[in-house]
Each structure stands twice: as C-alpha cells, then as structure tokens.
Design an enzyme around this catalytic site. Structure first.
Site, PDB file in Angstrom:
ATOM      1  CB  ALA A  89      -0.890   0.019   1.236  1.00  0.00           C
ATOM      2  CE  LYS A  90       5.379   4.965  -0.332  1.00  0.00           C
ATOM      3  NZ  LYS A  90       6.550   4.140   0.032  1.00  0.00           N
ATOM      4  N   GLY A  91       0.430   5.818   0.787  1.00  0.00           N
ATOM      5  CA  GLY A  91      -0.485   6.927   0.998  1.00  0.00           C
ATOM      6  C   GLY A  91       0.235   8.244   0.786  1.00  0.00           C
TER       7      GLY A  91
END
Ligand code: NAD
Length: 437
Positions: free
Chosen positions: A126-128
């Site tokens: 994931a990444k934000g």
C-alpha cells in the site's frame, strides 16, 4: 582483495527488453511496469492474473479541510492506495509532497507488494500521501492534516488491514499522531496500526538503522558471489542520509574502504578511504558534507562513475540512466534508494556484467524491521537490538539467496529475478485462495 569473479547471473534476454522505451526520467509507474512486464512474460502469467495484479484492490481519495494558523480554511487532498492484500495486511508509507498524485501513489503501492514478497514477510502493498508542502506548514498544521487524514481513513487502516509507516517528509512524530488518532477512535491503545513509531510508543530497536543494515548485508552477500572479501573492497555511496550514511558506516565497520560519499552539496572522494565515523560527526555538526576537508570535492555525476567495487546509490530515483550507465565502473550496484536506476539503463548494466542488487531486495530491510515492530506490538513483548538485527540478517540473507537462485534458474538479472520471485509468490497465493464472487 581477490580479483573480480565473473558475475554468473546472466543477462536479461534482450527480446524482453525490446519494448522498453528509452526515456531517462521515468515516472515510478513506467519504471515498475517495465520490469513487471518482463517478469510476467517469463512466468507466462495468464492475462487474467496479469490484469488482477496490475489493478489496485482499493484506491481512496479524501479531502482534508484544515483551519490554518492564520485562520484561513484550506482543503488538502489525501490518498491511500492498497495495491494488494492477499498476502496479509497491506503495508506502506505515507508521503507528504506538493506534487504527489494518485498515479504515483498507485505505483509505489504496487512496489510495496513486490518488496514485501521478496523479503518474505506476510504483508501486501500500500502507499499513501497528502498533497501539501511541508516546508510551508507549521507543526500544528501538520498535526491537524495528519489527524484528519487518519480519521478519514479509519475504515481502511488497522493492524490487521492496512499499516502505514513514514516516507518522504513524514517521520516518527507523524506516526505517533496517526496511532493516537486511530487509538482514540478505537477506545484503546493500538500501537500495531503503524510502524516507524517512537520507541516509547512501541517502536522497534534497530528500526532506524534497518534499511542501511539490510543494504550492508546484501552487499556482503553479493561480494561473496564475486569472491570479494570485505577487507579493502572499495565502496562509493551516493546520498548520506539515513540509508547512505548507515550503509557506509556498517560497510566501513566490516573493513571495506569507502572511497566516495556524497549528498545534495556534492561528492567527496579520497582514494585512501574516508573515515565514515568522522564524516557522520561532521554532518551532525554542519547538517551536510559541504566543506568536508578529508576528501576531495567532486560532482555527484563524477562520483557515480568512480572506479570502485561496490556502488550504493542511496539518494534518489533515476540517477543511473541510459546516458551514464556505460560509464559505471563498479562491479556491483546495491540500490539503497528506490528506483535509482532507470529501466532504460538495465540492459547496459547487464551487458557490462555489473551485478545489480535491485531496490526491492536491497532496501527491503526497512520494511522487514517494520514487520518485526508489528510482531512485537502484537505480542506485547520486545526484543533486544541484537535479536532484531539477527532476525533481519536471517531474512536478508535468505531473500538474497532466493533471488540469486531464481535469477540463475531463469537466466535473467537479479532485478528481473526479484520480480519473478515476488509476482510468482503472489500469483500462486491468489490461485490457492481463488476468486470470491
Ligand atoms: P534522507 O533524506 O535521510 O537522505 C537523502 C540523502 O540524499 C541526503 O544526504 C541528501 O543530501 C542526499 N541527496 C539528495 N539529492 C541528492 C542528489 N541529487 N545527489 C546526491 N545526494 C543527494 O533519505 P533516506 O531515508 O536515506 O532515503 C534515501 C533513499 O532510500 C530514498 O530513495 C528512499 O525512498 C529510499 N529508502 C529509504 C528507506 C528508509 O528506511 N529510510 C527505506 C527504503 C528505501
């Protein structure tokens, strides 16, 4: 020091590279997809699974309205992309930057899926990010942005769902705010919801040094393959921040001769070797290497092309491109940074017999110790620094050997080997789990 032994990882078959566009400033999505496509062809991935693995599981955009210090209302945009969570909860950092986009976050999220699979931890990717300029925000504005971003994503985050960590322009304090906001809403202290936390909140010993330690460990494994003993092996490190300075220090402690270091102020070269403890002390006093007297100033471009055994790019992306790859004289490149080599340079490095330890393997020590942090939080029992370091060593050595083996089996570079290994692992897991619905 022993002579260079021929790297017996064979070159990537060129027919796979024909489709590689020759641009040098690549966006992370192009860069990742170039390698992903080569690995998918080698694995003969069915088109359904190929499409599945290309498509993120979840993409969320949130609006973050903040009352600024001067009373104005500003609205920021935040993103969280879960690329894949079939291997376990998704894992990936939160980045604050003025030019961030959901496309970039999407690519970085996929990158995390492959990195976690390469290093063998039970996490997805994931990444934000939040589109903002942290240089122009006060501490209290940053805190408000972080807390509102977190509260907007309460049903995404969770120790069994999606676990953020620091990335560009976020740090331990940011993670403390995420953890506190999440905990307040859950009505309990839930420190396993983020990693890269301050020690007092359940951070792990050894986490700060983990990426550099992992770089050192895979560099030693690679040197061993070329029959280079640490004592006297020459090292050049680009970037002298967390990853670069710690990699340099740990390799120096192993007896390697670090002949070149650099940061944003330029490169510094001393053919007799640089005392890395002295350079670290210099930086802690002067903030950067500018004016460092114990080495000759050179440019960052010259630094990359120095005659050396091991080159560690640990600064930023796209440093080795089709323009300078042919001038690289190192026998081994260990990618401390994410994406320091443009896909257009892969073939040139391969042809020149340079053993490249790709980013998704070389800098995976950070996420590996993040996993150990999460495990400790969930056990409620904490390991000593030596215990953490020794577990990291086991994971990195095994990951290196696995990638090396796969690369040999498929007759490809270690970069493509790493993609083959991780894509195969995720695809096999998907097949066993089956498609619901
Ligand atoms: P950092 O901010 O601590 O250090 C970056 C260093 O690079 C600084 O010394 C800076 O002066 C230098 N630098 C910047 N631009 C440069 C240039 N043009 N030429 C030479 N040097 C330059 O960052 P970091 O945490 O060490 O991260 C470095 C790289 O490693 C990034 O690509 C990051 O994504 C990657 N990475 C970091 C971690 C981690 O745990 N910190 C984990 C995985 C990957």
């Amino acid at each position: 020091m022993s002579q260079k032994k021929k790297n017996n990882i064979r070159n990537t078959p060129t027919h796979f590279l024909e489709a590689t566009p020759h641009f040098d400033k690549e966006n992370p999505l192009e860069s990742m997809m170039n390698r992903f496509d080569i690995a998918a062809k080698i694995l003969n991935l069915e088109s359904g699974i190929y499409n599945y693995l290309k498509t993120p599981t979840k993409q969320v955009t949130v609006s973050i309205p903040i009352q600024m210090d001067d009373g104005r209302l500003e609205v920021f945009e935040g993103y969280r992309v879960i690329h894949n969570d079939i291997m376990g909860p998704s894992k990936g950092g939160i980045r604050y930057a003025p030019d961030i986009s959901i496309e970039e976050v999407r690519a970085l999220a996929a990158w995390m899926t492959w990195k976690c699979a390469v290093v063998g931890i039970p996490f997805g990717g994931a990444k934000g990010g939040v589109k903002c300029d942290p240089q122009n925000l006060s501490q209290s504005e940053l805190e408000k942005i972080t807390r509102r971003y977190t509260s907007n994503l309460l049903d995404v985050f969770g120790p069994e769902r999606d676990i953020p960590a620091p990335d560009m322009n976020t740090n331990e304090q940011t993670m403390a705010w995420v953890m506190d906001t999440y905990s307040m809403h859950m009505k309990r202290t839930e420190n396993a919801v983020v990693t890269g936390k301050p020690l007092v909140l359940g951070g792990s010993l050894g986490r700060r040094e983990a990426t550099g330690r992992g770089v050192m460990l895979v560099a030693l494994s690679a040197m061993n393959k070329l029959e280079l003993v640490p004592n006297g092996t020459t090292i050049v490190v680009q970037g002298f921040g967390n990853v670069g300075s710690i990699s340099a220090q740990l390799l120096f402690e192993k007896g390697c001769k670090v002949i070149g270091i650099s940061d944003v102020t330029g490169g510094y070269y001393n053919k007799s070797g640089i005392d890395i403890d002295d350079a670290i002390q210099y930086v802690s006093k002067h903030k950067n290497l500018k004016g460092y007297k114990n080495a000759k100033p050179i440019s960052n471009a010259e630094l990359l092309e120095l005659e050396c055994d091991v080159l560690v790019p640990a600064a930023k992306e796209d440093q080795i491109t089709s323009a300078n790859a042919k001038n690289i004289k190192a026998k081994i490149i260990v990618e401390g940074a994410n994406g320091p080599t443009a896909a257009s340079a892969d073939e040139i490095l391969d042809k020149n017999g340079i053993l490249v330890i790709p980013d998704i393997l070389a800098n995976s020590g950070g996420v590996a110790v993040s996993y150990l942090e999460w495990v400790q939080n969930r056990m409620g029992y904490y390991w000593t620094e030596n215990e953490v370091n020794s577990k990291l060593e086991t994971m990195m050595k095994l990951a290196f050997d696995n990638v090396y083996q796969i690369a040999k089996e498929h007759n490809v570079s270690m970069r493509i080997g790493a993609y083959v290994l991780s894509i195969d692992k995720v695809a096999k897991t998907l097949k066993v789990r089956g498609i619901y619905g």
